[in-house]
Design an enzyme around this catalytic site. Structure first.
Site, PDB file in Angstrom:
ATOM      1  N   GLU A 199     -10.642   6.871   4.316  1.00 10.84           N
ATOM      2  CA  GLU A 199      -9.690   6.188   5.174  1.00 10.84           C
ATOM      3  C   GLU A 199      -9.822   6.607   6.635  1.00 10.84           C
ATOM      4  OE1 GLU A 199      -6.442   6.110   1.556  1.00 10.84           O
ATOM      5  OE2 GLU A 199      -5.826   5.343   3.478  1.00 10.84           O
ATOM      6  N   ASP A 256       0.852  -1.175   0.000  1.00 14.61           N
ATOM      7  CA  ASP A 256       0.000   0.000   0.000  1.00 14.61           C
ATOM      8  C   ASP A 256       0.896   1.236   0.000  1.00 14.61           C
ATOM      9  OD1 ASP A 256      -3.228   0.596   1.592  1.00 14.61           O
ATOM     10  OD2 ASP A 256      -2.123   1.748   0.116  1.00 14.61           O
TER      11      ASP A 256
HETATM   12  C1  GLC Z   1      -4.296   4.470  -0.008  1.00 15.45           C
HETATM   13  C2  GLC Z   1      -5.195   3.288   0.273  1.00 15.45           C
HETATM   14  C3  GLC Z   1      -5.294   2.314  -0.869  1.00 15.45           C
HETATM   15  C4  GLC Z   1      -5.086   3.032  -2.189  1.00 15.45           C
HETATM   16  C5  GLC Z   1      -3.670   3.567  -2.208  1.00 15.45           C
HETATM   17  C6  GLC Z   1      -3.363   4.350  -3.498  1.00 15.45           C
HETATM   18  O1  GLC Z   1      -3.628   4.875   1.140  1.00 15.45           O
HETATM   19  O2  GLC Z   1      -4.987   2.549   1.471  1.00 15.45           O
HETATM   20  O3  GLC Z   1      -6.590   1.697  -0.779  1.00 15.45           O
HETATM   21  O4  GLC Z   1      -5.292   2.138  -3.270  1.00 15.45           O
HETATM   22  O5  GLC Z   1      -3.388   4.402  -1.099  1.00 15.45           O
HETATM   23  O6  GLC Z   1      -4.146   5.505  -3.552  1.00 15.45           O
END
Ligand code: GLC
Length: 586
Positions: free
Chosen positions: A489, A300
């Protein structure tokens, strides 16, 4: 019809169907055969567009992937932008990447978690919690096929979706990214999403799907969230035994693997105190060896920097050795390549591990036919936001609505001389009905893309019927539309599920203007509405419906309510409405 751009197609970049000068490797096996250690390390590295120091670095380091994040993902780090502008941007990066020694195309990824949220004019569907209320796998597949076409039309071939998390505590800010609170709901819909994006197998028509976030992100304990960011649950600790992890959180990943998902994203969170990004037992042992996942695992965003370890290089080594195949850095790509090379040369990362990771990535690119078709599809650019696409989203909105109460006021008569007074903070605010991951990472109130608000849909629905719509004064029926402001988030983590005084006050005020009152709640999760449920004559859980507000009025005027709760709905005072609850009065 060849989906990807071919030489000569209008506005299509010149992608060479085969390698004309013998320079490029054109298959995973050939690339692996010819790649140096540094080029292998480049394939494992993903950089965010806004952090690319020099486009020539893409070829210089043989970078394997790029992304646009939820914020400033557009051309030149802009917010928003049209599909055509995005396609031009991504094609430019791809051409730069393919100037590398072996000309390996890169994968360009974006969060298309309810449609292509970053791109203005794209069709945005109900967030997953609303799609979960439909329980309709065929509809989810059709919705994701629309999203696939819009991602292709914007020049990209990788979506960081579906989230197949199983949210267990609705105070979590990512509850709405989950289809529901049980694997029985999440599993089939996640598999359908994979098929919608990728097709029944990866190929030149595919957008690569990403099952995320492996594993257990929906089960973190309240109070264990990332304290440095002020999160209460997000990126926290899933304090369950393996039996519950396997019974609740793992099955949707098994379904996604069976559906042929090409990538899996690891979770920031931990299992019993151990960060998953560093857990070889889970990433390699369970996902790759036990479930037989043959695609690649991507970290991530900046997640490996949360791993224990003495500096960035040690964190890179820890993640790669655990089984992470691609590092979503997203900024220090030069340092990432260097750390992988040094790790191998100094014996801390087995070369075979790096070769396995590169093989997984290159095989996905080969199965997507990316070597011959490295671009999206300009023929689909004009389809972004089309009436045909919006019709699918409108159907999904209606099917997602859950009717929690109806004392006979619904359906509203389609014709007749009566007056509807409408109000509330969501009645005419597109940003509130979209939620997070829309235009900006955290979403944004107001109008920043094309779409139909509830008020616009209502006025269109009553045109020529004799029904009057007003925003003030008294009426025969009052309709309150309101709810949560957008978030994403951990920024959406809350300590309680209160509706909030602003919404409660507005609902009382709007409902005071008519004998009958209908409430529509925009929310990414259940909220405690006990008093408001008693006050309104009808109450609809509208979730975060997306751009097509007409799906809301279709249901109000008689098209019916098909949705069933995908999550337990607490009413306050100990009462709940259970999973599966939903009235169907007509
Ligand atoms: C974010 C998320 C993830 C996302 C990634 C790219 O922090 O946790 O779901 O795909 O970053 O944006």
């Amino acid at each position: 019809m060849a989906l990807c751009a071919v030489a000569g197609a209008a506005g299509a970049p010149q992608s060479r169907a085969a390698d004309e000068d013998g320079r490029r490797c054109m298959s995973a096996a050939e690339c692996l055969e010819r790649m140096t250690l540094a080029e292998l390390a480049g394939q494992l590295t993903q950089v965010q567009n806004i952090h690319l120091k020099d486009p020539a670095d893409l070829a210089r380091y043989g970078i394997g992937a790029m992304l646009s994040g939820g914020e400033r993902g557009g051309p030149g780090g802009s917010t928003g932008g049209s599909a055509a502008q995005w396609a031009r941007m991504v094609e430019g990066y791809q051409r730069a990447a393919m100037r590398s020694r072996l000309g390996v195309p890169l994968l360009y990824g974006v969060d298309a978690v309810h449609g292509l949220g970053n791109v203005q004019g794209a069709v945005l569907f109900p967030h997953h919690i609303g799609m979960g209320a439909t329980r309709d796998a065929a509809l989810v597949r059709r919705a994701e096929r629309v999203t696939r076409d819009e991602v292709l039309g914007a020049g990209m071939r990788w979506a960081f979706s579906p989230c197949v998390c199983v949210p267990r505590d609705p105070r979590w800010g990512r509850t709405y990214e989950g289809y529901g609170e049980t694997p029985a709901i999440v599993g089939p819909l996640g598999a359908a999403a994979v098929h919608g994006l990728q097709g029944h197998r990866l190929g030149p028509h595919s957008v690569l799907a990403t099952a995320k976030h492996f594993v257990g992100d929906g089960g973190t304990a309240f109070g264990t969230g990332n304290a440095a960011r002020g999160y209460l649950l997000d990126q926290g600790d899933t304090r369950v035994g393996d039996a519950e992890l396997r019974a609740v959180h793992l099955p949707p990943f098994a379904r996604a693997v069976d559906a042929g998902v090409g990538s899996v994203m690891a979770t920031y969170s931990s299992v019993r105190g151990a960060k998953v990004h560093g857990e070889r037992r889970l990433v390699t042992g369970v996902l790759k060896e036990e479930l037989g996942f043959g695609g690649f695992v991507v970290s991530d965003y900046a997640a490996i920097q949360q791993l224990p370890g003495d500096g960035f290089a040690a964190q890179v080594e820890s993640a790669v050795n655990a089984g992470i195949d691609m590092i979503m850095v997203p900024d220090d790509y030069r340092g990432t390549v260097g750390a992988i090379v040094a790790g191998v040369e100094q014996g801390r990362i087995p070369r075979a591990r790096v070769e396995d990771a590169a093989r997984r990535i290159l095989l996905v690119k080969e199965r997507m036919d990316l070597f011959r078709h490295p671009y999206g599809d300009r023929r689909l650019t004009a389809e972004v936001g089309s009436a045909r696409h919006r019709a699918v989203a409108r159907e999904a909105v209606r099917a997602s609505q859950v009717l929690l109460k109806n004392d006979g006021v619904l359906p509203l008569p389609r014709r007749g001389r009566y007056r509807i007074v409408v109000g509330g903070n969501g009645a005419d605010d597109l940003g509130r009905q979209l939620g997070g991951w829309s235009y900006r990472w955290q979403g944004q109130l107001g109008r920043h893309t094309e779409g139909t608000t509830f008020r616009q849909a209502l006025e269109a629905a009553v045109r020529g019927t004799g029904i009057e719509v007003a925003g003030s004064g008294r009426g025969d029926v009052a309709i309150w539309v309101g709810g949560e402001a957008p978030y994403a988030e951990g920024h959406g983590d809350v300590s309680d599920l209160a509706l909030g005084e602003e919404n409660a006050r507005e609902l009382r005020e709007v409902c005071s203007r008519a004998e009958k009152c209908v409430a529509l709640l925009y929310s990414g999760r259940p909220l405690e509405i006990g008093q408001e449920l008693a006050r309104a004559d009808a109450f609809v859980a509208a979730w975060l419906p997306g751009t097509e507000g007409a799906g809301l009025t279709d249901a109000l005027f008689g098209a019916g309510y098909g949705g069933r709760l995908p999550v337990t709905w607490p009413l306050g005072g100990g009462g709940v409405l259970p999973v599966g609850y939903g009235l169907r009065p007509y």
